[in-house]
Structure formats: C-alpha cells, structure tokens
Design a protein around this motif. Sequence first.
Motif, short mmCIF file in Angstrom:
data_model
loop_
_atom_site.label_atom_id
_atom_site.label_comp_id
_atom_site.label_asym_id
_atom_site.label_seq_id
_atom_site.Cartn_x
_atom_site.Cartn_y
_atom_site.Cartn_z
N LEU A 287 0.83 -1.20 0.00
CA LEU A 287 0.00 0.00 0.00
C LEU A 287 0.87 1.25 0.00
O LEU A 287 0.58 2.23 -0.70
N SER B 21 2.96 1.59 -3.44
CA SER B 21 2.21 1.78 -4.68
C SER B 21 1.85 3.23 -4.94
O SER B 21 1.25 3.56 -5.97
N TYR C 256 -4.30 3.04 -8.86
CA TYR C 256 -5.25 1.93 -8.73
C TYR C 256 -4.67 0.66 -9.35
O TYR C 256 -4.73 -0.43 -8.76
N LEU D 235 -1.79 -0.80 -7.20
CA LEU D 235 -2.33 -1.45 -6.01
C LEU D 235 -2.99 -2.78 -6.35
O LEU D 235 -2.78 -3.80 -5.67
N GLN E 166 -0.39 -5.37 -7.08
CA GLN E 166 0.26 -5.83 -5.85
C GLN E 166 -0.61 -6.86 -5.13
O GLN E 166 -0.11 -7.87 -4.62
N LEU F 177 -11.15 -2.31 -2.92
CA LEU F 177 -10.40 -1.42 -3.81
C LEU F 177 -11.09 -1.36 -5.17
O LEU F 177 -11.19 -0.29 -5.78
N TYR G 2 -11.75 4.84 0.23
CA TYR G 2 -10.32 4.54 0.28
C TYR G 2 -9.78 4.75 1.69
O TYR G 2 -8.95 3.98 2.17
N THR H 201 -7.80 1.91 3.86
CA THR H 201 -6.49 2.06 4.49
C THR H 201 -6.58 1.80 5.99
O THR H 201 -5.67 1.20 6.59
#
Length: 624
Positions: free
Chosen positions: A99, A102, A143, A146, A149, A288, A547, A551
């Motif tokens: 996080l 990215s 986006y 992330l 990942q 996400l 978002y 997080t």
Amino acid sequence: MSNLLNIGASGLNAAQVALTTVGNNISNVNTTGYSRQTVLQTAAISQSAGNYTIGSGVDIQSVQRAYSDFLTSALWSANSSMQGATTTNNLATTLNSALSASGNLQSALDSFYAGFSTVANTPGVASSRQSLLGNASQAATVYNTLGQQLTAQQSQVNAQIKTTVDSINTVASNLAAINNKIHEAGTNVPNDLLDQRDSLVQSLSGYIGVSAYTQTDGTISVYASTGQALVSGSKSFALQTGNNQYDASRTEVLDDTGTVVSGKISGGTLGALLNYRTNVLDSVQNQLGQSAVALATSVNTQQSKGLDLNGNQGGAMFSVPSPTVLASNLNKGTGTVSASITDVSGLTGSDYVLSYDGSNWNLATTSGQSVAMTANSDGTYSAGGLTLSLSGSAQAGDSFQIQPTRQAATGLQMVMTDPNGIAAAAALNATAAKANTGTGSISAVTVTDPTNTSLLSGATVSFPSANTYQVTDSTGNVLSSGSYASGQTISANGWSVTPSGTPAAGDSFAIAQNSNGLNDTSNALALANLADAKVLNGGTQSVVDAYGTLTTTIGTVGSQATTNLTTQTSLYNNAMSAQQSVSGVNLDEEAANMVKYQQAYQASAQVISTAQTIFSSLISAIQA
C-alpha cells in the motif's frame, strides 16, 4: 563374600549406567526436542537368612524420559497458534508495504478532483485541461499498481499453500516411519525414537492445527483440524492441492478422498494462509475494486451530463472491467451468465455463487449467505447492485461464481486523450421569455437521464395559468402537463427543473442546449464535488471515504496481527518454559548428579575391593 561382591558389582553397574545417562544428557543439552533422561533404580529383592534378611544390592528398572503429556500437548497447541500468527503478521506487513510502495491514492484522488475546480475557473485554458488528464492518469495508475500488488500476493499465498501442504505430507510420512520403528521395538522403545516422534508432531503442529493421541504401543495418531487422520500407526494420509472449481489460479486444499477442505482447516501456517486469503485479501481486493468502479462510473456519468469544449455531450473519461463470471468446472449444461453493474451504491464487496437447482436460480455469497434476487420483466435478475443475464440451458447442480469488482482496480483505464473532451459546461440552460410578468425563475437545468436521445433537442416550459404547467418540444408536441405548485419539480426528456418564485399565467421558459460553455462551467464544479458525493454503500460513502476506510482496515489488520503475534509468542515461550522445566536438561543439576554418581561408583568399587580383601584373608587362614 559372594553376596558382598555381588552387591558391590550391582552398585558399580548402577552408578556406571547413571553416569552414562548423565553424560548423554549433558551432550544433548542443545539438541532440539531432546528430553532429559533419568535412571530408575530399585532395591534388589532381599534374601532371607533366618531371623533377618540381608539386602542384595540394586536393580536398574529402566532409563526414563522426563516427560509430561499435558505440557507437551500444550506446547504443540501454542506452537500452532504462534506459527499461524507469524504467517498472518508477515502477510499483513507485506500488504501494508504494498500500500505504501504503490503511491498515495488519497493524494492522487485529491489532485484529480481539484483539477476540475481549476478547469471550472479557467475553462478555456488548455494547460488546465491537460493537467487534469494527467491527474486522472495518475489516479488510474495508482489503482492499477495497487491492484497488481494484491494480485501478486494472491499468487504468493497460493504458492505458499501448496508448499505448506507438501511439507505437511513430508512430516506426516516421516512420523509414520518413526511409528513403525516404535511398534517394532515392542516394550523396549528407545527414548530417542520417542523424542523424534514428539519432535515431528511439534513440526506438524506448526503447519496445521492437530490433535494427537498416543497409543498403548507408543505410536501416535495425529488428526488435522478437519478431522482427517494425518498419521495412524505406520500409515500417513496425504493432503492434496488442486484448483478451485471456478478459478483455476486459486489453490484449494483437499483431503485424501479429494474433497475440498480449505474452509475447515485452522491453526498453523496453512490455516493462517487460508484464513488471510478469504477474510483479508479477497475483501481488500473487492473494496479497492469498488472504489475504482465508483470513480469511473460517477465521473463518466457526470461527464455525460455536461458539454465539452466542442459543444458535444461529454464522453467517458475512464473504462472499468465488467464483473467477472466464472463457470464451475463441474457444470454439465450449456448455460452461461453475464453480469453488469447497474447500481454502484448497491455493491456490497461480496463475491457470489449463482446456482441452478433444476427449476430455480439461487444466489448466495461465497460464505454461504443467501441473497434475494429480483426477477425483471426482460428475464434478467437484479441483486447487490448487479444485473444478471442468463442464456443457454443449465442443468441441475450447475453454478457460477460472480466477482463484481475483484479485477476493477487492475483493469481501470483512462480512455480520454483529448483535453477538449472534458465536459465542463452545463448541458442545458433555461431562458425566461421577455414577456414574462411573474416572479418565477429557473436557475439551473438538472440532467437526470443523459442517455435520453431527446436530451438536447430543446423544449418550452409554460404556465397556461398560475396553477398549471405544460412542457412542449420544438415542434409543439406536449411532453407533459399538469397542475403546478410553487417549488414543484418538472421533468421531461431526461432533464428536470425546479422553478422558484411565482410564475404568472402565460409565462414561459425555453430549455435549450447551452451555447455559453466558457461562462457556465457548473458541470466542472459538479465533477469536482464528486470528491464528497456519497456514491457507495447505499449512498453513505464517497470514493475518498471508501479509500480511507480501506487504508484503516488494512492498518487495523496489520496492528492486530502484530499484537496477536506478540501475544502468541509470549504464550508459546511460557508453554516451552513449562515443558522444559520438566523435560529440559539443567547443566547445574547434571553436574551435581555426575559428582554424586561418581562418588557412588568409587564407593561401590571400594565395596568390591573390601570383598576381595576379606576373601583373600579367608583363603590365607584356611591354608594356614
């Protein structure tokens, strides 16, 4: 003299065995899994000598392990929990690092929405528009990164699941071999084999939660948290891995009969991997993706409600993948399913399984919770913000997994390349007729259906009387009419207006395409306000809020994983200390024992020497 000699010899032998055992303890002080050994001695059976009995020395009954079933089982349980906590903490740490590495999506979204305000203030400045497209591209890139990942971690977890199952099978096979050796040893089982047995169970408990039961012959049976036997006597029962019936890239765990048991496994590394994948990673990917879908949908929709710099209705700025529908590899029919998102606010972040029982289609979350569907007149179904279209001929038992947003973040793309395509201007405006005599006015025309083909064709809103209204198109056809009250909303052709004040009889307003885009940038302001628009979770969250929640969720997972690891490590250390207090080697104690047994050995040797001296004296006396 014979008895004294025998007594001394038995003591000498006992002291020698004890010294050897002490030496073995000392040499294995750093051997993992070694249990301290002690010599069990008993007085030899005494012989009767008339009115009294005389001792016959000492017998060695056995060399025993210092061992506690309860403490060892507690250690295995603590090890399972600690290894699971370690695995979860490692995965959560990787997720938090991904996080951070990215890019800051929060910052990218703030810059993107702020760019619309800049365009609203300088609609004709090319650099403002170009900068906005750059911000849009940056947001999409974050986006994508992330999403990639998270996909990479999915692959990592799947690989670890397979590796862990292989390790479980190897340890179980080795344990079965040790069991066989223990069984063959009969009643005289070497302590080293028992230590190896327990050490293998300890290793196994780190991979998966286990229950272990010791049999009368010293062998041990081990069962997984699913109830499946992993080891029974000299046989081991291997777990298997295979592809998920819907997603071939997803690794599942199967028992020795081929039944999927992924959802039943708990404890150890394997349980942690499966739990993390289902309850953390899948959820994070979906959340996400929800955010990406909401961004693309809200911006594209608002774009279509305005006019671009060329005077055309605004086009899409982003594209986002449609929901993924995966057919089960067990399906027998020819049925197919497609899905589309028709209500972003209705998305739940869940994945679904749509199954056919032979007469009805049923929808449930992947966790098994039933979901109600609404049958539409066109044969489609609606549920969870989705519209499901069915075709072909399904058979009873066929099913499909639906992932509404799993791939959305990775597949989000910016499709607008022309800065002039930014729809900053309002699509329509209202102009009061010069002959109006009332106090009525229309400040803005709201686009309610940008897909209406007559949206920009123009219309007239008139008030034949103070209490009635009428909407006509450019050819005079009446589109709608009725009674009117102050503050009432009037709609037609995909737009609506809410007049203020009091129109007089005969007043009218012309609704037409905006021809003054550079001076009316209200749509750009509406696009900027999307930063706070509640478009998700039933209209309670904005894209930025979502978002922020994501997080926070990831941070909480990491924090809880770290705390749990600290707790489980402490519990494991306590369990290890308790077990070692019984089974561990204490060098000070062994040194003291060595001195004690050395002295016993020397004393027994002296007893033998004394017996020999007495015997020699006796022989000399007889010869004399």
